[in-house]
Design an enzyme around this catalytic site. Structure first.
Site, mmCIF file in Angstrom:
data_model
loop_
_atom_site.group_PDB
_atom_site.id
_atom_site.type_symbol
_atom_site.label_atom_id
_atom_site.label_comp_id
_atom_site.label_asym_id
_atom_site.label_seq_id
_atom_site.Cartn_x
_atom_site.Cartn_y
_atom_site.Cartn_z
ATOM 1 N N THR A 238 62.371 10.755 -42.622
ATOM 2 C CA THR A 238 63.267 10.913 -43.776
ATOM 3 C C THR A 238 62.701 10.220 -45.014
ATOM 4 O OG1 THR A 238 65.219 11.105 -42.367
ATOM 5 C CG2 THR A 238 65.579 10.439 -44.644
ATOM 6 N N SER A 277 66.017 20.278 -44.306
ATOM 7 C CA SER A 277 66.258 18.989 -43.667
ATOM 8 C C SER A 277 64.899 18.331 -43.481
ATOM 9 C CB SER A 277 66.939 19.180 -42.309
ATOM 10 O OG SER A 277 66.847 18.010 -41.513
ATOM 11 N N THR A 278 64.896 17.013 -43.370
ATOM 12 C CA THR A 278 63.646 16.346 -42.992
ATOM 13 C C THR A 278 63.089 16.962 -41.718
ATOM 14 O OG1 THR A 278 64.234 14.238 -44.032
ATOM 15 C CG2 THR A 278 62.655 14.150 -42.208
ATOM 16 N N ASN A 279 63.991 17.405 -40.841
ATOM 17 C CA ASN A 279 63.585 17.846 -39.509
ATOM 18 C C ASN A 279 62.877 19.190 -39.486
ATOM 19 O OD1 ASN A 279 64.882 15.514 -38.828
ATOM 20 N ND2 ASN A 279 66.678 16.510 -37.974
ATOM 21 N N THR A 324 18.138 9.545 -14.388
ATOM 22 C CA THR A 324 19.471 9.580 -13.788
ATOM 23 C C THR A 324 19.784 8.178 -13.287
ATOM 24 O OG1 THR A 324 18.571 10.223 -11.633
ATOM 25 C CG2 THR A 324 19.292 11.996 -13.106
ATOM 26 N N SER A 455 20.178 -8.526 -38.850
ATOM 27 C CA SER A 455 20.519 -9.863 -38.392
ATOM 28 C C SER A 455 20.445 -10.850 -39.538
ATOM 29 C CB SER A 455 19.565 -10.300 -37.279
ATOM 30 O OG SER A 455 19.804 -11.644 -36.916
ATOM 31 N N SER A 456 21.329 -11.843 -39.469
ATOM 32 C CA SER A 456 21.291 -12.922 -40.463
ATOM 33 C C SER A 456 20.342 -14.033 -40.033
ATOM 34 C CB SER A 456 22.700 -13.502 -40.641
ATOM 35 O OG SER A 456 23.178 -14.032 -39.408
ATOM 36 N N LYS A 461 14.809 -7.495 -37.755
ATOM 37 C CA LYS A 461 15.641 -6.776 -36.793
ATOM 38 C C LYS A 461 16.438 -5.687 -37.495
ATOM 39 C CE LYS A 461 18.661 -7.706 -32.831
ATOM 40 N NZ LYS A 461 19.776 -6.793 -33.096
#
Length: 612
Positions: A238, A277-279, A324, A455-456, A461
């Site tokens: 609604t 209607s909202t519905n 596999t 990477s920090s 990397k």
């Protein structure tokens, strides 16, 4: 520019002292336009300086609204940036637009430019003062509903019911505006209803035109920032429906020349929501929003298929080891691997095309529970016909409106398809991460495009960030599917009040999939390269090639050779030649790329006579 306009320009800008030649040069870079009361106007892209010569122009920006009474500047004197605010004529307005670059040249060349520059600066100062006052002292209007009277920001197109919904549902922080196609679909539904009601004689031409124009503006991308309710809300949608009703009503009032909130002339419920209607309006809009977004999803999957097929062709001659259970199996080409991914995504395109058909069946005209109370007998078929025409999408009336008002099966099915695709994409991205692992200590068969430092702390990397992102999107989509399933199950009797969370999760999954698939195709698959020599060396050094030799030397010989190769770190190829089980010509033929990666007709006496 006619004589009256020249006189107005000279008077407002105090140009009486200019020579005829100087005035003529100023006129050449200027244009005077009029805006009729109630009409909207957009300022130029910043290339023009705009002066309100006469009349009152209403300016609406984020959180404020101000009336600019001429003479006054309508945009900034010094900055040539486009003004994003909305402007509407409160009265008939006369605007002067001056080319900024031409004005600068004119000021530099005119001996009497000082007076005009001073006037423009004064009009700019006035604009700044009026705007600042409006921004620091928010103007409100009073609106009432069932629960009482509330102050609504005058700058807001929404009304009191939307205001209450904002206060009640601060849940996700994700607003309706974040799903533009849902907002557009709501506008299309409201326009279709207005036109159907007009044809039935229930809504007059003026109100219909105002509602239609407001809806057209929304579909064109305007006013989306006024759709502010949270996507998750109580009330079976609604709040969403009323947000649309109020925005359309208030914009329609402006079009009709009335003030926002003056609902006696155009009411959110009585007129914009007439016969609805909202519905029925809300679920219809959700379904239409998905239809409007669906082609983008299909296009994204098609784009990914294209990139996968390109790589399948490019890598068709790159032999590598298939695996596999993460163990060496038998050879395969990298092209075959990509072609398998292509095929699995291609399947989902056809599935997505089929399942979206469920959303073409709508319950418009059902009103509250599907009985069609408060509608004309012809309304349902008429409004759906109008909606098809407006949206360009084929839609049809549900066979049973009561069933269609409570059943959410279409969302469950569609969400399942999105989940299926997410699972496939996530598996593919797992493979990409494995195949690119390394670059020295992993499989290192392919190289993913380097998108950012990884990477920090670890220099050089680079991480597989795009596949990682797709994995996470897949997890979210899978979780969303569970929420959709539970919400669909939670319906009771003639209505499922969980539609907001259904809509949110399905549309979020759809949006996430589109963005993730496009990103994967363009920023990952497209730029993948193969480590050809490394792939071939791995195959030649693998125990796995013994499987290809099994029909020729027998299972027992193959097992013995494989065990020897593993324990003593020998080459399978060298052991076969040393024991004389096959000639070098036979071995080269059997271990060729073509024969190891595709079926081959076997000779009846293929097994070596030395086999035991």
């Amino acid at each position: 520019m006619n004589t009256n306009n020249k006189k107005l320009l000279k008077t407002v800008l105090q140009c009486e002292g200019l020579e005829a030649q100087e005035l003529s040069a100023l006129v050449k870079i200027s244009a005077i336009t009029t805006v009729t009361k109630g009409e909207s106007t957009l300022l130029d892209d910043g290339a023009k300086l705009v002066v309100v010569l006469s009349g009152i122009l209403q300016q609406t920006g984020p959180g404020y609204q101000v009336e600019l009474a001429g003479p006054i500047l309508a945009n900034d004197l010094t900055l040539g940036e486009a003004c994003k605010d909305h402007f509407q004529a409160v009265t008939d307005v006369t605007l002067l637009q001056i080319d900024r670059s031409g004005l600068q040249r004119w000021l530099n060349s005119s001996a009497k430019c000082g007076a005009l520059a001073a006037v423009l600066m004064r009009l700019d100062t006035l604009r700044r003062e009026v705007t600042l006052q409006a921004q620091t002292h928010e103007v409100v209007r009073r609106e009432k509903d069932l629960l009482g009277i509330r102050d609504v920001p005058q700058a807001a197109l929404y009304g009191v019911q939307t205001l209450r919904a904002q206060e009640n549902f601060e849940i996700t922080g994700i607003k309706l505006m974040h799903f533009p196609q849902l907002v557009n679909a709501l506008a299309m539904v409201k326009k279709a209803a207005a036109r159907a009601n007009n044809k039935l004689g229930l809504l007059d031409d003026a109100k219909t035109a105002a509602i239609s124009q407001a809806c057209d503006e929304i579909v064109a991308g305007q006013w989306h920032d006024h759709f502010v309710v949270d996507v998750i809300q109580g009330g079976a949608g609604t709040s969403t429906n009323m947000n649309a009703n109020e925005v359309i009503a208030n914009r329609g009032l402006e079009i009709l020349g009335h003030a926002r909130g003056d609902y006696q002339h155009l009411h959110p419920n009585n007129h914009v929501n007439l016969s609805q209607s909202t519905n029925d309006a809300y679920p219809t809009a959700i379904r239409l929003g998905i239809l409007l977004s669906h082609q983008e999803y299909v296009n994204a999957l098609s784009g990914l298929c294209y990139q996968l097929k390109q790589k399948a062709v490019e890598f068709s001659d790159v032999v590598k080891m298939g695996r596999t259970q993460l163990q060496d199996a038998v050879p395969i080409t990298l092209g075959q691997e990509f072609d398998a991914w292509y095929s699995t995504v291609k399947e989902d395109i056809e599935e997505a095309k089929d399942v979206v058909e469920f959303f073409r069946e709508i319950n418009m005209g059902a009103t509250a529970i599907g009985t069609g109370i408060n509608t004309d007998p012809e309304y349902s078929s008429l409004v759906i016909e109008e909606l098809c025409h407006i949206s360009g999408k084929e839609m049809k009336r549900a066979h049973n409106l009561i069933e269609a008002t409570s059943d959410m099966g279409a969302f469950v099915t569609f969400s399942s398809v999105l989940k299926r695709n997410a699972v496939k994409l996530s598996k593919m991205c797992n493979d990409l991460r494995l195949l690119s692992s390394g670059p020295r200590a992993g499989l290192q068969e392919i190289n993913l495009p380097a998108m950012q430092p990884g990477s920090s702390i670890m220099p050089s990397k680079v991480n597989p960030v795009i596949p990682e992102m797709v994995n996470q999107v897949a997890f979210q989509v899978i979780g969303n599917d569970i929420a959709v399933t539970m919400a669909a199950e939670a319906g009771q009797l003639q209505l499922n009040v969980m539609e907001p969370v259904l809509a949110f999760n399905v549309m979020q999954s759809l949006r996430l999939q589109i963005r993730a698939v496009n990103t994967l195709a363009e920023k990952c698959i497209k730029g993948i390269t193969a480590n050809r020599e490394h792939c071939l060396n791995v195959v030649n050094n693998s125990i796995g090639i013994i499987t290809a030799l099994n029909p020729y030397i027998g299972y027992e010989n193959a097992t013995r050779i494989a065990k020897n190769a593993i324990e003593n770190n020998h080459s399978v190829r060298d052991l076969i030649l040393t024991e004389g089980l096959l000639s070098i010509e036979e071995l080269d033929d059997i271990l060729s790329v073509e024969n190891m990666t595709a079926p081959r007709r076997m000779r009846k006496n293929a097994v070596n006579s030395n086999a035991v």
